[in-house]
Design a protein around this motif. Structure first.
Motif, PDB file in Angstrom:
ATOM      1  N   LEU A  32      -1.071  -6.289  39.214  1.00  0.00           N
ATOM      2  CA  LEU A  32      -1.291  -5.340  38.124  1.00  0.00           C
ATOM      3  C   LEU A  32      -0.054  -5.056  37.284  1.00  0.00           C
ATOM      4  O   LEU A  32      -0.149  -4.528  36.189  1.00  0.00           O
ATOM      5  N   VAL A  33       1.114  -5.435  37.792  1.00  0.00           N
ATOM      6  CA  VAL A  33       2.362  -5.161  37.090  1.00  0.00           C
ATOM      7  C   VAL A  33       2.500  -6.107  35.899  1.00  0.00           C
ATOM      8  O   VAL A  33       2.175  -7.283  35.986  1.00  0.00           O
ATOM      9  N   GLY A  34       2.960  -5.557  34.797  1.00  0.00           N
ATOM     10  CA  GLY A  34       3.171  -6.342  33.583  1.00  0.00           C
ATOM     11  C   GLY A  34       2.353  -5.798  32.433  1.00  0.00           C
ATOM     12  O   GLY A  34       1.735  -4.742  32.534  1.00  0.00           O
ATOM     13  N   GLU A  35       2.360  -6.525  31.329  1.00  0.00           N
ATOM     14  CA  GLU A  35       1.566  -6.113  30.173  1.00  0.00           C
ATOM     15  C   GLU A  35       0.160  -6.632  30.354  1.00  0.00           C
ATOM     16  O   GLU A  35      -0.066  -7.831  30.503  1.00  0.00           O
ATOM     17  N   GLY A  53      -1.332  -2.014  27.801  1.00  0.00           N
ATOM     18  CA  GLY A  53      -0.122  -1.285  28.136  1.00  0.00           C
ATOM     19  C   GLY A  53       0.738  -2.095  29.082  1.00  0.00           C
ATOM     20  O   GLY A  53       0.374  -3.187  29.504  1.00  0.00           O
ATOM     21  N   ARG A  54       1.881  -1.544  29.398  1.00  0.00           N
ATOM     22  CA  ARG A  54       2.803  -2.217  30.315  1.00  0.00           C
ATOM     23  C   ARG A  54       3.016  -1.349  31.542  1.00  0.00           C
ATOM     24  O   ARG A  54       3.541  -0.237  31.452  1.00  0.00           O
ATOM     25  N   LEU A  55       2.577  -1.868  32.682  1.00  0.00           N
ATOM     26  CA  LEU A  55       2.821  -1.229  33.970  1.00  0.00           C
ATOM     27  C   LEU A  55       4.101  -1.848  34.512  1.00  0.00           C
ATOM     28  O   LEU A  55       4.114  -3.016  34.918  1.00  0.00           O
ATOM     29  N   GLY A  56       5.183  -1.095  34.451  1.00  0.00           N
ATOM     30  CA  GLY A  56       6.486  -1.615  34.852  1.00  0.00           C
ATOM     31  C   GLY A  56       6.664  -1.680  36.353  1.00  0.00           C
ATOM     32  O   GLY A  56       7.387  -2.533  36.869  1.00  0.00           O
ATOM     33  N   ARG A  57       5.991  -0.774  37.045  1.00  0.00           N
ATOM     34  CA  ARG A  57       6.136  -0.745  38.508  1.00  0.00           C
ATOM     35  C   ARG A  57       4.918  -0.102  39.125  1.00  0.00           C
ATOM     36  O   ARG A  57       4.385   0.876  38.611  1.00  0.00           O
ATOM     37  N   LEU A  58       4.464  -0.684  40.223  1.00  0.00           N
ATOM     38  CA  LEU A  58       3.406  -0.089  41.039  1.00  0.00           C
ATOM     39  C   LEU A  58       3.817  -0.358  42.489  1.00  0.00           C
ATOM     40  O   LEU A  58       3.575  -1.432  43.024  1.00  0.00           O
ATOM     41  N   ASP A  59       4.512   0.598  43.072  1.00  0.00           N
ATOM     42  CA  ASP A  59       5.035   0.439  44.428  1.00  0.00           C
ATOM     43  C   ASP A  59       4.125   1.131  45.430  1.00  0.00           C
ATOM     44  O   ASP A  59       3.620   2.222  45.169  1.00  0.00           O
ATOM     45  N   VAL A  60       3.957   0.493  46.567  1.00  0.00           N
ATOM     46  CA  VAL A  60       3.199   1.059  47.671  1.00  0.00           C
ATOM     47  C   VAL A  60       4.143   1.113  48.867  1.00  0.00           C
ATOM     48  O   VAL A  60       4.600   0.086  49.348  1.00  0.00           O
ATOM     49  N   ALA A  73       4.883   3.383  33.852  1.00  0.00           N
ATOM     50  CA  ALA A  73       4.264   2.654  32.747  1.00  0.00           C
ATOM     51  C   ALA A  73       4.719   3.228  31.417  1.00  0.00           C
ATOM     52  O   ALA A  73       5.281   4.325  31.362  1.00  0.00           O
ATOM     53  N   ASN A  74       4.437   2.483  30.344  1.00  0.00           N
ATOM     54  CA  ASN A  74       4.782   2.976  29.014  1.00  0.00           C
ATOM     55  C   ASN A  74       3.692   3.890  28.466  1.00  0.00           C
ATOM     56  O   ASN A  74       3.785   4.364  27.346  1.00  0.00           O
ATOM     57  N   GLY A  75       2.663   4.134  29.236  1.00  0.00           N
ATOM     58  CA  GLY A  75       1.576   5.030  28.867  1.00  0.00           C
ATOM     59  C   GLY A  75       0.432   4.859  29.841  1.00  0.00           C
ATOM     60  O   GLY A  75       0.353   3.846  30.539  1.00  0.00           O
ATOM     61  N   PHE A  76      -0.430   5.859  29.901  1.00  0.00           N
ATOM     62  CA  PHE A  76      -1.571   5.795  30.811  1.00  0.00           C
ATOM     63  C   PHE A  76      -2.849   6.143  30.058  1.00  0.00           C
ATOM     64  O   PHE A  76      -2.862   7.042  29.221  1.00  0.00           O
ATOM     65  N   LEU A  77      -3.902   5.439  30.376  1.00  0.00           N
ATOM     66  CA  LEU A  77      -5.226   5.769  29.871  1.00  0.00           C
ATOM     67  C   LEU A  77      -5.760   6.939  30.695  1.00  0.00           C
ATOM     68  O   LEU A  77      -5.281   7.204  31.807  1.00  0.00           O
ATOM     69  N   TYR A  78      -6.778   7.622  30.174  1.00  0.00           N
ATOM     70  CA  TYR A  78      -7.355   8.748  30.897  1.00  0.00           C
ATOM     71  C   TYR A  78      -7.965   8.256  32.214  1.00  0.00           C
ATOM     72  O   TYR A  78      -8.802   7.360  32.232  1.00  0.00           O
ATOM     73  N   GLU A  99      -6.909 -11.818  44.571  1.00  0.00           N
ATOM     74  CA  GLU A  99      -7.558 -12.747  43.640  1.00  0.00           C
ATOM     75  C   GLU A  99      -8.649 -12.033  42.836  1.00  0.00           C
ATOM     76  O   GLU A  99      -8.881 -12.345  41.674  1.00  0.00           O
ATOM     77  N   GLU A 100      -9.322 -11.091  43.473  1.00  0.00           N
ATOM     78  CA  GLU A 100     -10.360 -10.335  42.776  1.00  0.00           C
ATOM     79  C   GLU A 100      -9.755  -9.435  41.700  1.00  0.00           C
ATOM     80  O   GLU A 100     -10.360  -9.230  40.645  1.00  0.00           O
ATOM     81  N   VAL A 101      -8.567  -8.919  41.972  1.00  0.00           N
ATOM     82  CA  VAL A 101      -7.879  -8.093  40.984  1.00  0.00           C
ATOM     83  C   VAL A 101      -7.535  -8.949  39.770  1.00  0.00           C
ATOM     84  O   VAL A 101      -7.786  -8.565  38.632  1.00  0.00           O
ATOM     85  N   GLU A 102      -6.976 -10.135  40.013  1.00  0.00           N
ATOM     86  CA  GLU A 102      -6.642 -11.064  38.921  1.00  0.00           C
ATOM     87  C   GLU A 102      -7.883 -11.401  38.106  1.00  0.00           C
ATOM     88  O   GLU A 102      -7.852 -11.385  36.879  1.00  0.00           O
TER      89      GLU A 102
END
Length: 137
Positions: A32-35, A53-60, A73-78, A99-102
């Motif tokens: 999910l990371v990236g534009e 949008g651009r998700l710069g980081r999604l850490d778990v 991120a550079n912004g979030f949708l509702y 793979e399902e996420v992709e």
């Protein structure tokens, strides 16, 4: 671990009754990371002009029994942060493969996104705005 929720953290923590696969959650997060076009992660009924949008980081990260999901991120949708967390939850439960996420991102098929999690585990940590005195080149 207590089978009973801690009354002092109930507003800040979402309890999940079974152990989650943190590595699977990290695998889904990496996709999910990236534009990207994040349209499938916004709540319905709240259209925006652009859902890219651009998700710069999604850490778990796991700390004892707790799992922390950190988004930058550079912004979030509702509803986007809560839906992304729900997607990580589905991956951690073994109900979603990376793979399902992709595939979902490329087809914008809402079915891959997880549930919109309750807000009581969501905390806004920091907001950065552009410097209003800086001139654009």
């Amino acid at each position: 671990a207590s089978p009973y929720p801690d009354p002092f953290d109930r507003r800040y923590v979402m309890r999940v009754p079974a152990a989650l696969d943190v590595d699977a959650m990290r695998g889904a997060a990496a996709c999910l990371v990236g534009e990207r076009d994040f349209a499938l992660f916004q709540k319905s009924g709240y259209p925006r002009g652009s859902t890219v949008g651009r998700l710069g980081r999604l850490d778990v990260d796991a700390s004892g029994e707790n799992i922390h999901i950190d988004l930058v991120a550079n912004g979030f949708l509702y509803g986007m942060a809560r839906n992304l967390a729900g997607t990580m939850l589905r991956a951690g439960q073994g109900a979603l493969e990376p793979e399902e996420v992709e595939r979902g991102l490329s087809t914008l098929h809402r079915g891959i996104a997880g549930p919109c999690l309750p807000a009581h585990g969501l905390t806004l940590m920091h907001v950065t705005y552009p410097d209003p005195t800086r001139r654009c080149p």
